[in-house]
Motif scaffolding. Structure first.
Motif, PDB file in Angstrom:
ATOM      1  N   TYR A   9      12.405  30.057 -41.558  1.00 40.31           N
ATOM      2  CA  TYR A   9      11.570  30.342 -42.719  1.00 40.31           C
ATOM      3  C   TYR A   9      10.958  31.735 -42.609  1.00 40.31           C
ATOM      4  CZ  TYR A   9      11.877  25.351 -43.727  1.00 40.31           C
ATOM      5  OH  TYR A   9      12.336  24.083 -44.001  1.00 40.31           O
ATOM      6  N   TYR A  10      10.918  32.422 -43.742  1.00 43.88           N
ATOM      7  CA  TYR A  10      10.362  33.775 -43.768  1.00 43.88           C
ATOM      8  C   TYR A  10       9.003  33.814 -44.464  1.00 43.88           C
ATOM      9  CZ  TYR A  10      10.152  38.857 -44.148  1.00 43.88           C
ATOM     10  OH  TYR A  10       9.756  40.168 -44.054  1.00 43.88           O
ATOM     11  N   ASP A  11       8.851  33.068 -45.561  1.00 41.97           N
ATOM     12  CA  ASP A  11       7.544  32.998 -46.223  1.00 41.97           C
ATOM     13  C   ASP A  11       6.533  32.389 -45.256  1.00 41.97           C
ATOM     14  OD1 ASP A  11       8.448  34.075 -48.604  1.00 41.97           O
ATOM     15  OD2 ASP A  11       8.975  32.127 -49.449  1.00 41.97           O
ATOM     16  N   PRO A  12       5.327  32.951 -45.183  1.00 43.36           N
ATOM     17  CA  PRO A  12       4.339  32.427 -44.229  1.00 43.36           C
ATOM     18  C   PRO A  12       3.958  30.992 -44.557  1.00 43.36           C
ATOM     19  CG  PRO A  12       3.651  34.564 -45.127  1.00 43.36           C
ATOM     20  CD  PRO A  12       4.811  34.106 -45.943  1.00 43.36           C
TER      21      PRO A  12
ATOM     22  N   ARG B 215      18.197  33.285 -31.498  1.00 40.95           N
ATOM     23  CA  ARG B 215      17.964  32.044 -30.753  1.00 40.95           C
ATOM     24  C   ARG B 215      18.740  30.887 -31.381  1.00 40.95           C
ATOM     25  NH1 ARG B 215      14.900  27.521 -30.720  1.00 40.95           N
ATOM     26  NH2 ARG B 215      13.836  27.999 -32.698  1.00 40.95           N
ATOM     27  N   PHE B 216      18.781  30.847 -32.711  1.00 40.76           N
ATOM     28  CA  PHE B 216      19.554  29.817 -33.400  1.00 40.76           C
ATOM     29  C   PHE B 216      21.044  29.954 -33.082  1.00 40.76           C
ATOM     30  CE2 PHE B 216      17.225  27.506 -36.950  1.00 40.76           C
ATOM     31  CZ  PHE B 216      15.989  27.638 -36.347  1.00 40.76           C
ATOM     32  N   ILE B 217      21.541  31.181 -33.067  1.00 39.36           N
ATOM     33  CA  ILE B 217      22.961  31.405 -32.794  1.00 39.36           C
ATOM     34  C   ILE B 217      23.299  31.011 -31.357  1.00 39.36           C
ATOM     35  CG2 ILE B 217      24.771  33.150 -32.625  1.00 39.36           C
ATOM     36  CD1 ILE B 217      23.912  32.374 -35.490  1.00 39.36           C
ATOM     37  N   ARG B 218      22.433  31.357 -30.422  1.00 41.29           N
ATOM     38  CA  ARG B 218      22.690  30.979 -29.025  1.00 41.29           C
ATOM     39  C   ARG B 218      22.695  29.462 -28.863  1.00 41.29           C
ATOM     40  NH1 ARG B 218      19.422  35.624 -27.972  1.00 41.29           N
ATOM     41  NH2 ARG B 218      17.555  34.317 -27.839  1.00 41.29           N
ATOM     42  N   GLU B 219      21.837  28.781 -29.612  1.00 41.82           N
ATOM     43  CA  GLU B 219      21.842  27.315 -29.559  1.00 41.82           C
ATOM     44  C   GLU B 219      23.157  26.772 -30.121  1.00 41.82           C
ATOM     45  OE1 GLU B 219      20.356  23.450 -28.828  1.00 41.82           O
ATOM     46  OE2 GLU B 219      19.801  25.444 -28.088  1.00 41.82           O
TER      47      GLU B 219
ATOM     48  N   GLU C  69      17.124  22.696 -36.021  1.00 40.67           N
ATOM     49  CA  GLU C  69      16.446  22.322 -37.252  1.00 40.67           C
ATOM     50  C   GLU C  69      15.639  23.510 -37.792  1.00 40.67           C
ATOM     51  OE1 GLU C  69      16.530  19.390 -39.029  1.00 40.67           O
ATOM     52  OE2 GLU C  69      18.203  18.954 -37.678  1.00 40.67           O
ATOM     53  N   PRO C  70      15.438  23.590 -39.118  1.00 42.94           N
ATOM     54  CA  PRO C  70      14.652  24.687 -39.693  1.00 42.94           C
ATOM     55  C   PRO C  70      13.265  24.773 -39.074  1.00 42.94           C
ATOM     56  CG  PRO C  70      15.774  23.464 -41.422  1.00 42.94           C
ATOM     57  CD  PRO C  70      15.980  22.685 -40.154  1.00 42.94           C
TER      58      PRO C  70
END
Length: 324
Positions: free
Chosen positions: A135-138, A265-269, A278-279
């Motif tokens: 997520y990018y929006d705070p 980190r998501f790609i390494r996982e 998960e998001p």
């Protein structure tokens, strides 16, 4: 002059000379083969469908490659017409990029970046559960706590929402109660009702929490919202750091290097398990402040690092229920 060696002798001498050369050649072939086996046959590949901003795409790619290291290739999605390259997930930057990838019907996992939670919720159905996001929006809880830290005496907060969004903020109002903040949602039923509804909200709340709703908060409306708010001596937090330049007092955001690091980190996982996580929201964040607005409101502000540290402390308080 003829040779003094017989044909048989000459053959023995030739074989004697060739043998070491053949053994050396064979050794070299074996060494090369062993070296080849020691290296991966091909680097892992990640596909990227960029935004309409080539400068941003280049910067993000550089940051992502630096995080992933030389054994992972970031390959442009647009260059693959049939999309039958090596296995690897697809990263999309923005809503249009995500739509283009979904239109291809790819069965690859998709890491959709720079899109709203609403976009993810709608697109995930078409992706068959193969989609995740950073997520990018705070997160609104974090944004609200920024307002609380800036105004320690604040006890009430107002939000504006369209009728169909009221239920989206129920969990937020419940969470804020644990921090001693009473939140109330004021419903905007149309363009003509925006400013009258805002006025009622400002009569209630100590500050206004702006949400990432581009129907209510956009370049056409933000000037009127800010003028009305500051005339009532109230402040606005959010919806993003881009609005701080327009006159919002403060907002949190994730610096691009940190955002790229979380994507890596998501790609390494995925490389480790074959499944994207998960998001989630990134743990790290920074705070943007409009000091000119603070001076206009005669509002003394702590240092931005002090605000961030206090917000993090509140988010990680002992009950363990709140997350950044």
């Amino acid at each position: 002059m003829g040779s003094c060696f017989s044909p048989k002798a000459r053959m023995n001498i030739t074989n004697h000379v060739r043998a070491p050369r053949l053994r050396l050649l064979a050794s070299l072939v074996i060494l090369v083969a062993m070296a080849a086996l020691a290296q991966p046959l091909s680097a892992d590949v990640v596909y990227l469908q960029g935004s309409a901003n080539p400068t941003f795409n280049l910067r993000f790619t550089e940051l992502l490659e630096a995080e992933l290291g030389p054994d992972t290739e970031v390959r442009a999605f647009a260059s693959l017409r049939t999309f039958d390259g090596p296995a690897g997930p697809v990263i999309t930057l923005g809503q249009e990029a995500l739509a283009r990838v979904l239109e291809t019907g790819t069965q690859r996992q998709i890491l959709a970046l720079l899109v709203s939670p609403e976009t993810i919720a709608g697109a995930a159905e078409n992706a068959g559960g193969r989609m995740s996001t950073v997520y990018y929006d705070p997160p609104l809880l974090r944004q609200a706590l920024i307002g609380r830290v800036i105004l320690p005496q604040a006890s009430r907060m107002a939000l504006l929402a369209r009728p169909e969004q009221i239920g989206d903020y129920e969990s937020l109002t419940e969470e804020l109660a644990d921090y001693g903040i009473e939140a109330r949602v004021f419903v905007v039923t149309g363009d003509e009702a925006l400013i009258p509804t805002l006025s009622r909200a400002l009569s209630y709340g100590d500050f206004l929490l702006a949400t990432p709703d581009n129907v209510i908060y956009n370049p056409r409306t933000i000037k009127h919202i800010l003028l009305t708010t500051y005339r009532r001596n109230r402040l606005v937090i959010g919806p993003s750091h881009a609005f701080v330049k327009a006159g919002v007092l403060a907002s949190s955001y994730v610096p691009l290097p940190d955002y790229a690091a979380e994507a890596a980190r998501f790609i390494r996982e995925w490389q480790r398990t074959g499944v994207l996580p998960e998001p989630t929201y990134p743990e790290t964040f920074s705070i943007e402040i409009n000091h000119q607005v603070a001076r206009s409101l005669n509002l003394p502000l702590p240092d931005r690092d002090e605000i961030r540290a206090e917000v993090r402390r509140l988010l990680h308080q002992s009950d363990g229920e709140a997350t950044p």
